[in-house]
Design a protein around this motif. Sequence first.
Motif, PDB file in Angstrom:
ATOM      1  N   UNK A  75       4.617 -41.611 -15.000  1.00  0.00           N
ATOM      2  CA  UNK A  75       3.438 -41.260 -15.814  1.00  0.00           C
ATOM      3  C   UNK A  75       2.559 -40.208 -15.153  1.00  0.00           C
ATOM      4  N   UNK A  76       2.588 -40.141 -13.810  1.00  0.00           N
ATOM      5  CA  UNK A  76       1.699 -39.199 -13.109  1.00  0.00           C
ATOM      6  C   UNK A  76       2.500 -38.301 -12.171  1.00  0.00           C
ATOM      7  N   UNK A  77       3.615 -37.779 -12.694  1.00  0.00           N
ATOM      8  CA  UNK A  77       4.529 -37.038 -11.820  1.00  0.00           C
ATOM      9  C   UNK A  77       3.875 -35.772 -11.239  1.00  0.00           C
ATOM     10  N   UNK A  78       2.995 -35.125 -12.021  1.00  0.00           N
ATOM     11  CA  UNK A  78       2.368 -33.892 -11.509  1.00  0.00           C
ATOM     12  C   UNK A  78       1.500 -34.203 -10.291  1.00  0.00           C
ATOM     13  N   UNK A  79       0.745 -35.311 -10.353  1.00  0.00           N
ATOM     14  CA  UNK A  79      -0.109 -35.679  -9.205  1.00  0.00           C
ATOM     15  C   UNK A  79       0.742 -36.049  -7.992  1.00  0.00           C
ATOM     16  N   UNK A  80       1.876 -36.748  -8.262  1.00  0.00           N
ATOM     17  CA  UNK A  80       2.761 -37.099  -7.140  1.00  0.00           C
ATOM     18  C   UNK A  80       3.202 -35.812  -6.456  1.00  0.00           C
ATOM     19  N   UNK A  81       3.689 -34.850  -7.259  1.00  0.00           N
ATOM     20  CA  UNK A  81       4.225 -33.605  -6.684  1.00  0.00           C
ATOM     21  C   UNK A  81       3.167 -32.863  -5.868  1.00  0.00           C
ATOM     22  N   UNK A  82       1.933 -32.886  -6.356  1.00  0.00           N
ATOM     23  CA  UNK A  82       0.870 -32.160  -5.663  1.00  0.00           C
ATOM     24  C   UNK A  82       0.584 -32.768  -4.286  1.00  0.00           C
ATOM     25  N   UNK A  83       0.851 -34.063  -4.162  1.00  0.00           N
ATOM     26  CA  UNK A  83       0.470 -34.755  -2.928  1.00  0.00           C
ATOM     27  C   UNK A  83       1.596 -34.955  -1.927  1.00  0.00           C
ATOM     28  N   UNK A  84       2.797 -34.499  -2.275  1.00  0.00           N
ATOM     29  CA  UNK A  84       3.910 -34.713  -1.340  1.00  0.00           C
ATOM     30  C   UNK A  84       4.530 -33.379  -0.917  1.00  0.00           C
ATOM     31  N   UNK A  85       5.242 -33.423   0.193  1.00  0.00           N
ATOM     32  CA  UNK A  85       6.100 -32.313   0.586  1.00  0.00           C
ATOM     33  C   UNK A  85       7.529 -32.808   0.485  1.00  0.00           C
TER      34      UNK A  85
END
Length: 334
Positions: A75-85
């Motif tokens: 549901x929040x894949x964009x936020x996950x991507x922003x916070x991980x490398x």
Amino acid sequence: MIHARGLVQTFTTREGRQKKEVRAVDGVDLDVAEGEVVGFLGPNGAGKTTTLRMLTTLLRPTQGTATVAGFDVVRESAQVRRNIGYVSQSGSTGSFARAGDEVVDHGMLYGLSQAEATRRGKELFDQLDLPGLWTRQPKSMSGGQRRRLDIAMGLVHDPTLVFLDEPTTGLDPQARANLWEHIAGLRTERGATVFLTTHYLDEADALSDRIVIIDHGRIVAADTSDNLKAQVAGDLVDLEVSDASRVGEAAARLEAVAESVEVDGSHARGRVPRAAKVVPGLMADLSGAGLELASIEVKRPTLDDVFLTLTGRSLRDAESGPATPDPVEAGVPA
Ligand SMILES: Nc1ncnc2c1ncn2[C@@H]1O[C@H](COP(=O)(O)OP(=O)(O)OP(=O)(O)O)[C@@H](O)[C@H]1O
């Protein structure tokens, strides 16, 4: 930082004319705390990359849920991507652009200004031992330098959680050792949480606070390396008797304190939870019975012993597992 419950990924593959369902990941639960370095270990085809691709939002789980850096992977894949490398197995560097430009572009993709991405990129080039390579094309770099460039790209937006997929595969021993230092530095110098997959036992052992072992899509163990070794495998005590005709007697005395005792020529071997506790008594017992030893060796268990105990197979043998079959309907990207 990572909480996964019941993660499943199925693929449909073709075997001749038949379609077959592969459960690549089969109900994985995972918890990784902030600041931990976790090694995700398993043989080829065990499900490491597939799990990683679900956690990094590249593949939508067939079943189950996961939150990564506080956000739901579906549901929040964009936020996950922003916070991980994420540093993938194949690397992310193209061969024609200049190394520094690639890193800056990558940073800008994550919303950094050009000036900020350049500053961060140059800082990372220093930290990752890439001096003077800012204007070099990746294709003319060594394998180790390219891998460190991949890591710089994965870190340019300063993620607090870094996923590394088999970071040292294909590197020579010196380049591997060098990269290990940098990976260890991600936590000590940047406070990052690191989740790395590997099928190198020594790598998992050297780098990780905790080791999670996956086999056939299921987690078979999760603990510190020392605890796994102590609980699952135990120390191996190897007695060599001077008189081979008395090896049976030595084995019987070893059996009183050890498990899985085996005889091989003039050797009797068995496993004990902590050798330091039992060896002095054992030596006294053998000497009391007039059994002279040619040698005694105590081997600390390896992670391979742990894997063998848990799965009945050696991780080294298991490494030559089946190749990835032709996909028919692979999982859907999230
Ligand atoms: N796109 C796909 N289509 C079909 N099957 C797949 C696909 N991707 C992976 N698999 C299968 O899923 C299983 C797990 O593969 P995965 O790549 O996750 O393993 P791994 O532990 O990362 O292995 P390696 O160490 O070789 O990278 C294997 O049986 C593999 O053949």
